[in-house]
Design an enzyme around this catalytic site. Structure first.
Site, PDB file in Angstrom:
ATOM      1  N   ARG A 181     -11.548  19.539 -10.773  1.00 15.27           N
ATOM      2  CA  ARG A 181     -10.823  19.820 -12.273  1.00 15.27           C
ATOM      3  C   ARG A 181     -10.119  18.512 -12.727  1.00 15.27           C
ATOM      4  NH1 ARG A 181      -8.229  25.500 -11.403  1.00 15.27           N
ATOM      5  NH2 ARG A 181      -7.576  25.163 -13.636  1.00 15.27           N
ATOM      6  N   CYS A 241      -0.382  23.086 -12.831  1.00 11.34           N
ATOM      7  CA  CYS A 241      -1.705  23.341 -12.422  1.00 11.34           C
ATOM      8  C   CYS A 241      -2.575  24.025 -13.421  1.00 11.34           C
ATOM      9  CB  CYS A 241      -1.469  24.415 -11.060  1.00 11.34           C
ATOM     10  SG  CYS A 241      -0.604  25.876 -11.766  1.00 11.34           S
TER      11      CYS A 241
END
Length: 282
Positions: A181, A241
């Site tokens: 990611r 995050c």
């Protein structure tokens, strides 16, 4: 590991010896990614550590925000935790069902709201159950308790602060998402988000800090992980995050190492990857 004002962790053995202590309140802070199809409240009602109350990070949040589980106002936070019987004079012990995943988010939230006497149960419910310790399905009937919120802005960063930091590089940014990611080679779990990362940020997947039994890795291993990720532990760090949950695992790991200049970007990639015009690297 004994509890102290210095350590953000307590062991299952420590808690088992203090289940009936009058000053201790236990909080189930379980939360899971939507694709896991787990219902943390239903799991709490089925079984939890005796005396625990359930803390819903999706409801004890700014529900008017388009982004998931953003910090609520101090007034809302105070009202919700008062109703749970959590307040001034309590040592709050937070755990989650995964072992070590969402409990650090609740730990961080209490600290942002000025309550420093809060710790995380190392290994959480996963380790507690593996050791055959007692469980309950009884609902808590805790009496309301006064909670004084004193928002600590030093532990929190917003989008504007992150934009300024790209220019100043005053604080190191550490991203807890997976490497795929971070590098935009695997899709984001939430629709509509672009891939990549905040320019100049480092990457340390939060899962790498956690052992198979759900406990945090030893300090020497944590230090090595942070340093290998390019973090100078003598300088300030902002953790980020996907939605501000696993960033708090990194913040917890830094706290274990005695790092005192750690903040969390609350909006994280759910905000940065959705807002048009935000600079992105891949």
């Amino acid at each position: 590991m004994p509890a102290s004002t210095e350590s953000p962790l307590v062991s299952t053995e420590w808690l088992a010896q203090r289940l009936d202590a009058p000053d201790i309140r236990i909080v189930d802070g379980s939360w899971y990614m939507p694709q896991s199809q787990r219902d943390p409240r239903a799991e709490y009602e089925r079984e939890h550590i005796p005396g625990a109350v359930y803390f819903d990070i999706d409801e004890i949040a700014d529900t008017s925000s388009p982004f998931p589980h953003m910090l609520p106002s101090p007034e809302k936070f105070s009202a919700r935790v008062r109703a749970l019987g959590l307040g001034d004079g309590n040592r709050i012990v937070v755990y989650d069902g995964a072992g070590l995943f969402s409990a650090p988010r609740v730990w961080w939230m209490f600290r942002v709201m000025g309550h420093e006497d809060v710790v995380v149960l190392d290994g959480g419910l996963k380790k507690w159950k593996a050791e055959g310790r007692p469980l309950s399905d009884a609902r808590s009937h805790a009496s309301a308790r006064h909670f004084t919120a004193r928002r600590n802005a030093l532990l929190l960063r917003d989008r504007e602060a992150m934009l300024r930091n790209i220019e100043t590089c005053a604080e190191q940014v550490l991203d807890a998402r997976s490497r795929g990611r971070f590098r935009a080679v695997e899709p984001e779990p939430r629709p509509g988000l672009k891939g990549g990362h905040i320019p100049g940020s480092h990457n340390l997947p939060s899962a790498e800090l956690v052992q198979a039994d759900g406990t945090l890795k030893p300090p020497a291993e944590l230090r090595s992980l942070f340093e290998t990720a390019g973090i100078d532990l003598s300088r300030p760090v902002i953790t980020t995050c996907g939605s501000g949950v696993s960033a708090c695992i990194l913040a917890l790991g830094l706290a274990v190492l005695g790092h005192r200049q750690t903040s969390v970007y609350d909006g994280s990639w759910s905000e940065w990857g959705a807002v048009k015009g935000m600079p992105v690297e891949a």
